[in-house]
Design a protein around this motif. Sequence first.
Motif, PDB file in Angstrom:
ATOM      1  N   MET A   1      34.964  38.476  25.207  1.00 25.91           N
ATOM      2  CA  MET A   1      33.800  37.636  25.454  1.00 25.91           C
ATOM      3  C   MET A   1      33.133  37.223  24.151  1.00 25.91           C
ATOM      4  O   MET A   1      32.601  36.109  24.049  1.00 25.91           O
ATOM      5  CB  MET A   1      32.806  38.368  26.351  1.00 25.91           C
ATOM      6  CG  MET A   1      33.338  38.725  27.724  1.00 25.91           C
ATOM      7  SD  MET A   1      32.182  39.716  28.719  1.00 25.91           S
ATOM      8  CE  MET A   1      30.889  38.517  29.040  1.00 25.91           C
ATOM      9  N   TYR A  59      32.194  30.891  24.706  1.00 29.14           N
ATOM     10  CA  TYR A  59      31.488  30.895  25.994  1.00 29.14           C
ATOM     11  C   TYR A  59      32.426  30.697  27.173  1.00 29.14           C
ATOM     12  O   TYR A  59      32.146  31.161  28.289  1.00 29.14           O
ATOM     13  CB  TYR A  59      30.396  29.826  25.989  1.00 29.14           C
ATOM     14  CG  TYR A  59      30.908  28.414  26.090  1.00 29.14           C
ATOM     15  CD1 TYR A  59      30.995  27.765  27.319  1.00 29.14           C
ATOM     16  CD2 TYR A  59      31.296  27.710  24.951  1.00 29.14           C
ATOM     17  CE1 TYR A  59      31.461  26.464  27.417  1.00 29.14           C
ATOM     18  CE2 TYR A  59      31.761  26.414  25.047  1.00 29.14           C
ATOM     19  CZ  TYR A  59      31.838  25.789  26.272  1.00 29.14           C
ATOM     20  OH  TYR A  59      32.311  24.508  26.365  1.00 29.14           O
ATOM     21  N   LYS A  60      33.552  29.989  26.979  1.00 29.39           N
ATOM     22  CA  LYS A  60      34.471  29.762  28.091  1.00 29.39           C
ATOM     23  C   LYS A  60      35.087  31.088  28.559  1.00 29.39           C
ATOM     24  O   LYS A  60      35.156  31.366  29.758  1.00 29.39           O
ATOM     25  CB  LYS A  60      35.562  28.779  27.688  1.00 29.39           C
ATOM     26  CG  LYS A  60      35.055  27.366  27.439  1.00 29.39           C
ATOM     27  CD  LYS A  60      36.197  26.419  27.105  1.00 29.39           C
ATOM     28  CE  LYS A  60      35.679  24.998  26.888  1.00 29.39           C
ATOM     29  NZ  LYS A  60      36.775  24.055  26.551  1.00 29.39           N
ATOM     30  N   ALA A  72      33.756  33.998  27.979  1.00 29.70           N
ATOM     31  CA  ALA A  72      32.640  34.811  28.470  1.00 29.70           C
ATOM     32  C   ALA A  72      32.309  34.470  29.922  1.00 29.70           C
ATOM     33  O   ALA A  72      32.004  35.363  30.724  1.00 29.70           O
ATOM     34  CB  ALA A  72      31.417  34.599  27.575  1.00 29.70           C
ATOM     35  N   LEU A  73      32.377  33.188  30.287  1.00 31.91           N
ATOM     36  CA  LEU A  73      32.093  32.804  31.674  1.00 31.91           C
ATOM     37  C   LEU A  73      33.143  33.352  32.630  1.00 31.91           C
ATOM     38  O   LEU A  73      32.824  33.801  33.729  1.00 31.91           O
ATOM     39  CB  LEU A  73      32.015  31.276  31.782  1.00 31.91           C
ATOM     40  CG  LEU A  73      30.774  30.619  31.158  1.00 31.91           C
ATOM     41  CD1 LEU A  73      30.874  29.104  31.268  1.00 31.91           C
ATOM     42  CD2 LEU A  73      29.503  31.122  31.821  1.00 31.91           C
ATOM     43  N   TRP A  74      34.409  33.321  32.215  1.00 25.71           N
ATOM     44  CA  TRP A  74      35.476  33.842  33.069  1.00 25.71           C
ATOM     45  C   TRP A  74      35.338  35.345  33.284  1.00 25.71           C
ATOM     46  O   TRP A  74      35.695  35.876  34.335  1.00 25.71           O
ATOM     47  CB  TRP A  74      36.839  33.530  32.459  1.00 25.71           C
ATOM     48  CG  TRP A  74      37.338  32.151  32.761  1.00 25.71           C
ATOM     49  CD1 TRP A  74      37.329  31.057  31.936  1.00 25.71           C
ATOM     50  CD2 TRP A  74      37.909  31.694  33.991  1.00 25.71           C
ATOM     51  NE1 TRP A  74      37.858  29.958  32.560  1.00 25.71           N
ATOM     52  CE2 TRP A  74      38.231  30.320  33.831  1.00 25.71           C
ATOM     53  CE3 TRP A  74      38.183  32.302  35.212  1.00 25.71           C
ATOM     54  CZ2 TRP A  74      38.797  29.563  34.852  1.00 25.71           C
ATOM     55  CZ3 TRP A  74      38.752  31.556  36.221  1.00 25.71           C
ATOM     56  CH2 TRP A  74      39.057  30.198  36.039  1.00 25.71           C
ATOM     57  N   LEU A  83      32.481  37.097  33.095  1.00 26.06           N
ATOM     58  CA  LEU A  83      31.118  37.532  33.419  1.00 26.06           C
ATOM     59  C   LEU A  83      31.085  38.389  34.678  1.00 26.06           C
ATOM     60  O   LEU A  83      30.517  39.487  34.686  1.00 26.06           O
ATOM     61  CB  LEU A  83      30.213  36.313  33.581  1.00 26.06           C
ATOM     62  CG  LEU A  83      28.745  36.628  33.917  1.00 26.06           C
ATOM     63  CD1 LEU A  83      28.127  37.495  32.828  1.00 26.06           C
ATOM     64  CD2 LEU A  83      27.958  35.339  34.095  1.00 26.06           C
ATOM     65  N   LEU A  84      31.692  37.926  35.752  1.00 30.35           N
ATOM     66  CA  LEU A  84      31.695  38.707  36.997  1.00 30.35           C
ATOM     67  C   LEU A  84      32.452  40.022  36.853  1.00 30.35           C
ATOM     68  O   LEU A  84      31.956  41.072  37.292  1.00 30.35           O
ATOM     69  CB  LEU A  84      32.267  37.869  38.142  1.00 30.35           C
ATOM     70  CG  LEU A  84      31.354  36.746  38.659  1.00 30.35           C
ATOM     71  CD1 LEU A  84      32.039  35.979  39.780  1.00 30.35           C
ATOM     72  CD2 LEU A  84      30.022  37.306  39.138  1.00 30.35           C
ATOM     73  N   TYR A 102      32.753  41.719  34.202  1.00 31.51           N
ATOM     74  CA  TYR A 102      31.922  42.554  33.339  1.00 31.51           C
ATOM     75  C   TYR A 102      30.776  43.176  34.130  1.00 31.51           C
ATOM     76  O   TYR A 102      30.461  44.360  33.953  1.00 31.51           O
ATOM     77  CB  TYR A 102      31.382  41.718  32.187  1.00 31.51           C
ATOM     78  CG  TYR A 102      30.603  42.501  31.160  1.00 31.51           C
ATOM     79  CD1 TYR A 102      31.253  43.389  30.297  1.00 31.51           C
ATOM     80  CD2 TYR A 102      29.221  42.381  31.058  1.00 31.51           C
ATOM     81  CE1 TYR A 102      30.543  44.114  29.360  1.00 31.51           C
ATOM     82  CE2 TYR A 102      28.508  43.096  30.129  1.00 31.51           C
ATOM     83  CZ  TYR A 102      29.179  43.968  29.282  1.00 31.51           C
ATOM     84  OH  TYR A 102      28.472  44.698  28.355  1.00 31.51           O
TER      85      TYR A 102
END
Length: 276
Positions: free
Chosen positions: A167, A172-173, A175-177, A179-180, A182
Amino acid sequence: MSETPPGPPPPGPLPLHEEKPVPTWTRDFVRALGVSLFGALFFTFFIWLASTGLMVSNNFDIIEADAMWMGICAAGLAFFFPFLFMEHKRPDDGFRREGLIPLILLGVVASAVIVSMVALVWPFFLGVRAVPGTVAAELNADPASFFLVLLFFIGGMAWSTCMMMPMMIGGYKVALWLLLPYLGFAFLIFFAGVQVFENPPSLLVTMIWVAVALFGLAVLTALAALRNVIDKPKPQMTASERDAAYQGYLADRRRRGLTNENPLPGIDGPQQPPRR
């Protein structure tokens, strides 16, 4: 109006976060151990504060120093471990491009040993709230309990770093993938911490955490090996190259007459006095 020169701005010095040099491997390793020790003492303070009855929640309920609170503090140590590597002012965000594999692996294992040694004082703060036979009560007296806690810290720190490192270095791309996953991992690590400390050690649970720790270290090694693939290094100009590029930029401006040697027409010329 004065003319705005076309093209990019002149190549000046690097941004502030790129000017900070990457420290040595030894400095990063010692920093990881030092911050781990500080974190262990920090959470130990919260366990001691809860044992005094002076710690309250948002609902003004007294937080007791029991096995559940001990497990939450232990999970917090494991969950926040990768944050001690992060340094946003460095061009590598704290995850160095050279020597990352031994740094991460040795950092996880050595930090887990440090926080496990500090955790030996935690049962003294529980007092009568410690249920006999549980890991929370026998941590400093039973080698099986200590070994289980050590495995919990190694596995938790390894998997927490596996989630955080991509992340950070992937942008950020990525990190968005993640996020859930994590957020789901955050729930699991705190739930697992409470379960470890509230129950007695067993061979089955210990073998599960052996697998979790070894598999986490293996995945962490693979991610560290792919560090420069996930985030490809950007070419950096040396000081002489930047100076040469800047001189070329100035020469191009002079050739096109875009200099500040003479005042530009309009607002840069002599001004007429205001009419009365």
